[in-house]
Design an enzyme around this catalytic site. Structure first.
Site, short mmCIF file in Angstrom:
data_model
loop_
_atom_site.label_atom_id
_atom_site.label_comp_id
_atom_site.label_asym_id
_atom_site.label_seq_id
_atom_site.Cartn_x
_atom_site.Cartn_y
_atom_site.Cartn_z
N HIS A 157 6.59 -10.68 -12.45
CA HIS A 157 6.28 -10.38 -13.85
C HIS A 157 7.56 -9.79 -14.41
CE1 HIS A 157 3.56 -8.62 -17.12
NE2 HIS A 157 4.78 -8.19 -17.40
N ASP A 164 -3.41 -16.63 -15.66
CA ASP A 164 -3.34 -15.16 -15.77
C ASP A 164 -4.71 -14.60 -16.20
OD1 ASP A 164 -2.42 -12.60 -15.59
OD2 ASP A 164 -0.89 -12.77 -17.16
O1 DOR Z 1 -2.04 -9.51 -19.55
C1 DOR Z 1 -1.91 -9.00 -18.43
N1 DOR Z 1 -2.96 -8.60 -17.68
N2 DOR Z 1 -0.67 -8.78 -17.98
C2 DOR Z 1 -0.45 -8.09 -16.85
O2 DOR Z 1 0.68 -7.94 -16.51
C3 DOR Z 1 -1.55 -7.50 -16.09
C4 DOR Z 1 -2.81 -8.22 -16.32
C5 DOR Z 1 -4.00 -7.44 -15.81
O3 DOR Z 1 -4.06 -7.11 -14.63
O4 DOR Z 1 -4.92 -7.18 -16.61
ZN ZN Z 2 -1.19 -11.40 -14.25
ZN ZN Z 3 2.00 -10.35 -15.23
#
Ligand code: DOR
Ligand code: ZN
Ligand code: ZN
Length: 448
Positions: A181, A310
């Site tokens: 990331h 994601d």
């Molecule tokens: O949008 C995101 N959600 N970015 C992240 O880096 C972490 C992830 C999460 O674990 O909710």
């Molecule tokens: Zn993620």
């Molecule tokens: Zn991430």
């Protein structure tokens, strides 16, 4: 010979072409693909009525939570969402409670997943505090290491160039991929602090703090730190034109680097943040249309290797903070990724073979998932079966995920996953989960 199952009247995606065929399945593997007349006898025959059959799709970026964060999602709800969304395999991120960063935590999580998962699941680890443990984590079956550069999550002090280099080197020596990331913590914190002091607490301020520069700087720094290592670096959710350019140059210089984009950054832009407010706050954030277009170009030019949802489930309360610095970042994605991408195939923004490459072949290659990614005799019988022509409306309230919200709620899409087979067994049928928790397998890095 009598095999377990024969699927007849399939339109299967074989080596980039759609072929009318039958598929014989035996002991969880694809036994044979061919004409119906060439199929062995079977205990079960299924008529697919010309549905499209793809290799079981792989989402290499999901947050399944469970354990201390089971109130947001657990293995059962998260992998039900995966099967409902047409994914036969998911790779789970380690920012859990407890953080997956020790052999013990990884083992516990594997034991839990073994009992609860409905699809195949591989688990990432964060870096351990003691790099001497990296090889033990790989031996235990971690599919890779996640490096979250925007904050301190795992045990690696990534503020320090030398320890960052050492961490990357040790992962490479154990043959593990490092999924990154890429957001520069120092610049991000400085940006955030200025905005907070000025009481700038709205969604747009989050976008300022998580600027393109924050992403580009982290990518450059990471690539530099990985110099003189042979470590495979996989950049997660790249969002900016500049970021992709730097990765493109590294690829030209023959560095072992791959990258992924999310459907969110392809389908939405910062304009939608104005419309949706806190719900559309994700990290890295949505950007303007120039960046969005650069990501689509990256898909065609192949600088982008794969798609990852994601999938980041949170509760409605966590998503509705009034101050953006308190909002939980991310949206669920397992049940929207495939229909959104199929809709873009219909709109000619993407070809079907390229979509299969991005969602199956490449993730299998990048993470060394040997039996996966292609429809071929001898591969695992993971199949994603799609009604290619079905028009339907996304309804977040019907998600299997505990996170029943989505920026795509109410969107009209074309193409629906209607069956998901995992290791030869039917797990999802017409949106319903028809198998028992524990039917999926825990993939142990490199082995399948
Ligand atoms: O949008 C995101 N959600 N970015 C992240 O880096 C972490 C992830 C999460 O674990 O909710
Ligand atoms: Zn993620
Ligand atoms: Zn991430």
């Amino acid at each position: 010979m009598i095999v377990d199952t024969v699927l007849n009247n399939a339109k299967a995606h074989l080596k980039g072409e759609i072929v009318d065929c039958s598929i014989a399945i035996e002991e969880g593997k694809i036994h044979k693909i061919g004409k119906e007349t060439q199929m062995p006898k079977s205990d079960l025959k299924v008529n697919l009525h010309n549905l499209l059959v793809l290799p079981g799709l792989i989402d290499s970026h999901v947050h399944l939570r469970d354990e201390g964060r089971a109130f947001k999602e657990d293995f059962i709800s998260g992998t039900s969402a995966a099967a409902a969304g047409g994914f036969a395999t998911v790779l789970d991120m380690p920012n859990n409670e407890p953080v997956t960063m020790s052999v013990e935590a990884l083992k516990n999580r594997m034991n839990l997943a073994e009992k609860r998962t409905l699809v195949n699941v591989g688990l990432y680890s964060e870096f351990p505090t003691n790099l001497g443990q990296v090889s033990a984590l790989v031996a235990q079956g971690a599919v890779g290491f996640k490096l979250f550069m925007g904050a301190q999550i795992g045990g690696l002090n990534h503020d320090d160039d030398q320890s960052l280099h050492e961490g990357l080197k040790s992962a490479g020596e154990s043959g593990a991929v490092v999924a990154v990331h890429a957001e520069d913590k120092a610049l991000l914190m400085a940006n955030e602090q200025k905005l907070k002091q000025a009481k700038h607490n709205g969604p747009a301020d989050f976008l300022f703090a998580h600027s393109e520069e924050v992403e580009k700087k982290a990518i450059q720094r990471l690539l530099k730190a990985s110099d003189k290592t042979k470590t495979h670096i996989h950049f997660c959710h790249v969002t900016s034109k500049q970021g992709l350019e730097v990765i493109g140059e590294a690829k030209k210089a023959e560095k072992t680097v791959t990258c992924e984009v999310t459907p969110n950054h392809l389908m939405l832009s910062s304009a939608e943040v104005r419309h949706y407010g806190m719900m559309a706050i994700i990290a890295p954030p949505l950007r303007d249309r120039n960046h969005q277009e650069a990501l689509w170009s990256g898909l065609s030019s192949k600088v982008v290797d794969s798609l990852g949802s994601d999938h980041a489930p949170h509760t409605p309360e966590e998503k509705s903070a009034s101050n953006v610095w308190g909002v939980k970042v991310g949206v669920p994605g397992l049940e929207t990724t495939l229909p959104l991408m199929l809709t873009m195939v219909k709109k000619n923004r993407l070809t079907l073979p390229r979509m299969v490459e991005l969602l199956a072949e490449k993730p299998a290659q990048i993470f060394g998932l040997k039996g996966k990614g292609k429809l071929e005799g001898g591969k695992d019988a993971d199949l994603t079966i799609i009604d290619y022509k079905r028009n339907w409306t996304i309804d977040a309230l019907k998600f299997k995920s505990k996170a029943k919200f989505s920026p795509y709620n109410g969107w009209e899409v074309t193409g629906k996953p209607v069956k998901t087979f995992v290791n030869g067994g039917l797990v999802m049928d017409e949106g319903e989960i028809v198998a028992k928790p524990g039917c999926g397998r825990v993939l142990r890095g490199g082995q399948t």
